[in-house]
Design a protein around this motif. Structure first.
Motif, mmCIF file in Angstrom:
data_model
loop_
_atom_site.group_PDB
_atom_site.id
_atom_site.type_symbol
_atom_site.label_atom_id
_atom_site.label_comp_id
_atom_site.label_asym_id
_atom_site.label_seq_id
_atom_site.Cartn_x
_atom_site.Cartn_y
_atom_site.Cartn_z
ATOM 1 N N HIS A 52 7.459 0.990 -9.403
ATOM 2 C CA HIS A 52 8.266 0.215 -8.263
ATOM 3 C C HIS A 52 7.909 -1.111 -8.145
ATOM 4 C CE1 HIS A 52 9.052 4.318 -6.829
ATOM 5 N NE2 HIS A 52 7.568 4.915 -7.351
ATOM 6 N N GLY A 53 7.260 -1.839 -9.158
ATOM 7 C CA GLY A 53 7.105 -3.224 -8.864
ATOM 8 C C GLY A 53 5.703 -3.359 -8.350
ATOM 9 N N GLU A 54 4.762 -2.496 -8.264
ATOM 10 C CA GLU A 54 3.583 -2.636 -7.673
ATOM 11 C C GLU A 54 2.498 -3.582 -8.358
ATOM 12 O OE1 GLU A 54 3.607 1.883 -8.867
ATOM 13 O OE2 GLU A 54 4.950 0.049 -8.785
ATOM 14 N N GLY A 80 -1.730 0.487 -2.237
ATOM 15 C CA GLY A 80 -1.210 1.825 -1.975
ATOM 16 C C GLY A 80 -0.711 2.527 -3.254
ATOM 17 N N PHE A 81 -0.083 3.718 -3.079
ATOM 18 C CA PHE A 81 0.536 4.396 -4.120
ATOM 19 C C PHE A 81 1.429 3.664 -4.811
ATOM 20 C CE2 PHE A 81 -0.675 8.931 -2.695
ATOM 21 C CZ PHE A 81 -2.051 8.646 -2.838
ATOM 22 N N GLY A 82 2.214 2.702 -4.186
ATOM 23 C CA GLY A 82 3.385 2.231 -4.986
ATOM 24 C C GLY A 82 3.744 0.711 -4.507
ATOM 25 N N HIS A 83 2.726 0.078 -3.872
ATOM 26 C CA HIS A 83 2.699 -1.213 -3.380
ATOM 27 C C HIS A 83 1.431 -1.806 -3.441
ATOM 28 C CE1 HIS A 83 1.445 0.779 0.418
ATOM 29 N NE2 HIS A 83 1.340 -0.512 0.863
ATOM 30 N N SER A 84 1.412 -3.204 -3.266
ATOM 31 C CA SER A 84 0.328 -3.915 -3.416
ATOM 32 C C SER A 84 0.013 -5.105 -2.182
ATOM 33 C CB SER A 84 -0.053 -4.623 -4.719
ATOM 34 O OG SER A 84 -0.096 -3.749 -5.804
ATOM 35 N N LEU A 85 -1.111 -5.464 -1.841
ATOM 36 C CA LEU A 85 -1.185 -6.411 -0.581
ATOM 37 C C LEU A 85 -2.260 -7.422 -1.137
ATOM 38 C CD1 LEU A 85 -1.654 -3.991 2.368
ATOM 39 C CD2 LEU A 85 0.487 -5.178 1.796
ATOM 40 N N ALA A 86 -2.067 -8.686 -0.683
ATOM 41 C CA ALA A 86 -3.349 -9.680 -1.199
ATOM 42 C C ALA A 86 -3.297 -10.768 0.187
ATOM 43 C CB ALA A 86 -2.882 -10.282 -2.379
ATOM 44 N N ILE A 87 -4.516 -11.340 0.275
ATOM 45 C CA ILE A 87 -4.760 -12.113 1.058
ATOM 46 C C ILE A 87 -5.088 -13.735 0.279
ATOM 47 C CG2 ILE A 87 -6.039 -13.135 3.075
ATOM 48 C CD1 ILE A 87 -6.617 -10.148 3.951
ATOM 49 N N ASP A 88 -4.335 -14.779 0.778
ATOM 50 C CA ASP A 88 -4.702 -15.922 0.002
ATOM 51 C C ASP A 88 -5.859 -16.689 0.807
ATOM 52 O OD1 ASP A 88 -3.538 -17.332 2.189
ATOM 53 O OD2 ASP A 88 -1.393 -17.499 1.140
ATOM 54 N N ASP A 89 -6.000 -17.887 0.498
ATOM 55 C CA ASP A 89 -7.433 -18.413 0.879
ATOM 56 C C ASP A 89 -7.005 -19.358 2.355
ATOM 57 O OD1 ASP A 89 -5.908 -20.432 -0.172
ATOM 58 O OD2 ASP A 89 -7.439 -21.846 -1.021
ATOM 59 N N ASN A 92 -3.023 -15.950 4.692
ATOM 60 C CA ASN A 92 -1.746 -15.672 4.625
ATOM 61 C C ASN A 92 -1.728 -14.189 3.907
ATOM 62 O OD1 ASN A 92 -0.345 -17.762 5.863
ATOM 63 N ND2 ASN A 92 -0.857 -18.685 4.004
ATOM 64 N N VAL A 93 -0.745 -13.136 4.194
ATOM 65 C CA VAL A 93 -0.811 -11.795 3.366
ATOM 66 C C VAL A 93 0.455 -11.842 2.491
ATOM 67 C CG1 VAL A 93 -0.511 -9.433 3.923
ATOM 68 C CG2 VAL A 93 -1.996 -10.823 5.654
ATOM 69 N N TRP A 94 0.220 -11.358 1.552
ATOM 70 C CA TRP A 94 1.661 -11.213 0.750
ATOM 71 C C TRP A 94 1.618 -9.737 0.246
ATOM 72 C CZ3 TRP A 94 3.676 -15.587 -1.830
ATOM 73 C CH2 TRP A 94 3.230 -16.988 -1.482
ATOM 74 N N SER A 95 2.685 -9.308 -0.168
ATOM 75 C CA SER A 95 3.038 -7.642 -0.553
ATOM 76 C C SER A 95 4.085 -7.695 -1.510
ATOM 77 C CB SER A 95 3.396 -7.105 0.608
ATOM 78 O OG SER A 95 4.889 -7.631 1.133
ATOM 79 N N TRP A 96 4.056 -6.830 -2.484
ATOM 80 C CA TRP A 96 4.966 -6.504 -3.228
ATOM 81 C C TRP A 96 5.023 -5.001 -3.803
ATOM 82 C CZ3 TRP A 96 0.552 -9.381 -4.074
ATOM 83 C CH2 TRP A 96 -0.200 -8.986 -4.852
ATOM 84 N N SER A 111 12.762 -3.428 -1.787
ATOM 85 C CA SER A 111 11.457 -3.453 -2.736
ATOM 86 C C SER A 111 11.415 -4.939 -3.467
ATOM 87 C CB SER A 111 11.342 -2.284 -3.841
ATOM 88 O OG SER A 111 11.464 -0.994 -3.113
ATOM 89 N N SER A 112 10.288 -5.038 -3.841
ATOM 90 C CA SER A 112 10.193 -6.510 -4.381
ATOM 91 C C SER A 112 9.372 -6.486 -5.873
ATOM 92 C CB SER A 112 9.488 -7.540 -3.548
ATOM 93 O OG SER A 112 9.305 -8.765 -3.902
#
Length: 202
Positions: A52-54, A80-89, A92-96, A111-112
């Motif tokens: 899913h592009g995770e 998650g099961f098919g997605h990911s999250l991140a925080i930058d310095d 900010n929150v990023w997802s894909w 989806s991304s």
């Protein structure tokens, strides 16, 4: 494959999240069917299942660590099961990845394959991800959730799911957050723990 049918994949957990410090890898945990890592240089690497592009990379499934392009300096990851999250310095929150339930928090259900910054969020301290839901702890001690809410995992009444972050009302002074497949936890500064979502196994 939707989030419910992917539940069995948790048994074969192979996702590794590593927080990097100047002296090397600092911590590790496992979930899902892929791996992601923050190098000491804060470059995000990902490998494994990319259905899913995770992974945040364009190629399909890969056994070789690949750099997740387009990200600034990152300080935290969640999956998650098919997605990911991140925080930058900068907080900010990023997802894909998969977004069929709005779990990317971008205001759409698209989806991304590549990381997208969630424009409505900032000053993030921590992120967590469940099967189809996401949450963030902000510096002010509030918790915001989005994605699947069929079992109440968002902690927000009146919606089956949400593709934008919603504040969990009644929670303040939160120090830490965590997410299971369909439930959510928050540790408050006074040491109490709040839990919501599915409770099928107690």
């Amino acid at each position: 494959m939707n989030a419910r049918t992917r539940t069995a994949l948790i048994v074969s957990a192979v996702l590794v999240l590593l927080a990097a410090a100047a002296r090397g890898w600092q911590s590790m945990r496992t979930t899902g069917v892929r791996r992601a890592a923050v190098q000491p240089s804060s470059v995000v690497l990902a490998w494994g299942c990319n259905a899913h592009g995770e992974l945040g990379v364009v190629p399909p499934n890969t056994h070789v660590p690949s750099v997740v392009a387009g990200l600034p300096i990152m300080v935290a990851l969640a999956a998650g099961f098919g997605h990911s999250l991140a925080i930058d310095d900068q907080g900010n929150v990023w997802s894909w990845g998969d977004n069929d339930l709005g779990q990317l928090g971008t205001g759409t259900r698209n989806s991304s394959l590549l990381p997208v910054k969630i424009a409505t969020l900032g000053h993030a301290r921590a992120v967590a991800a469940g099967a189809g839901h996401s949450l963030v702890l902000l510096e002010d001690g509030t918790v915001w959730t989005w994605g699947d809410n069929r079992d109440g995992e968002l902690g927000v009444e009146g919606v089956s799911d949400s593709d934008v972050p919603l504040r969990v009302k009644g929670l303040a002074n939160v120090d830490a957050i965590a997410a299971g497949g369909r439930h959510t936890l928050a540790l408050l500064h006074d040491g109490t723990v709040h839990v919501w979502g599915t409770n099928g196994y107690g």
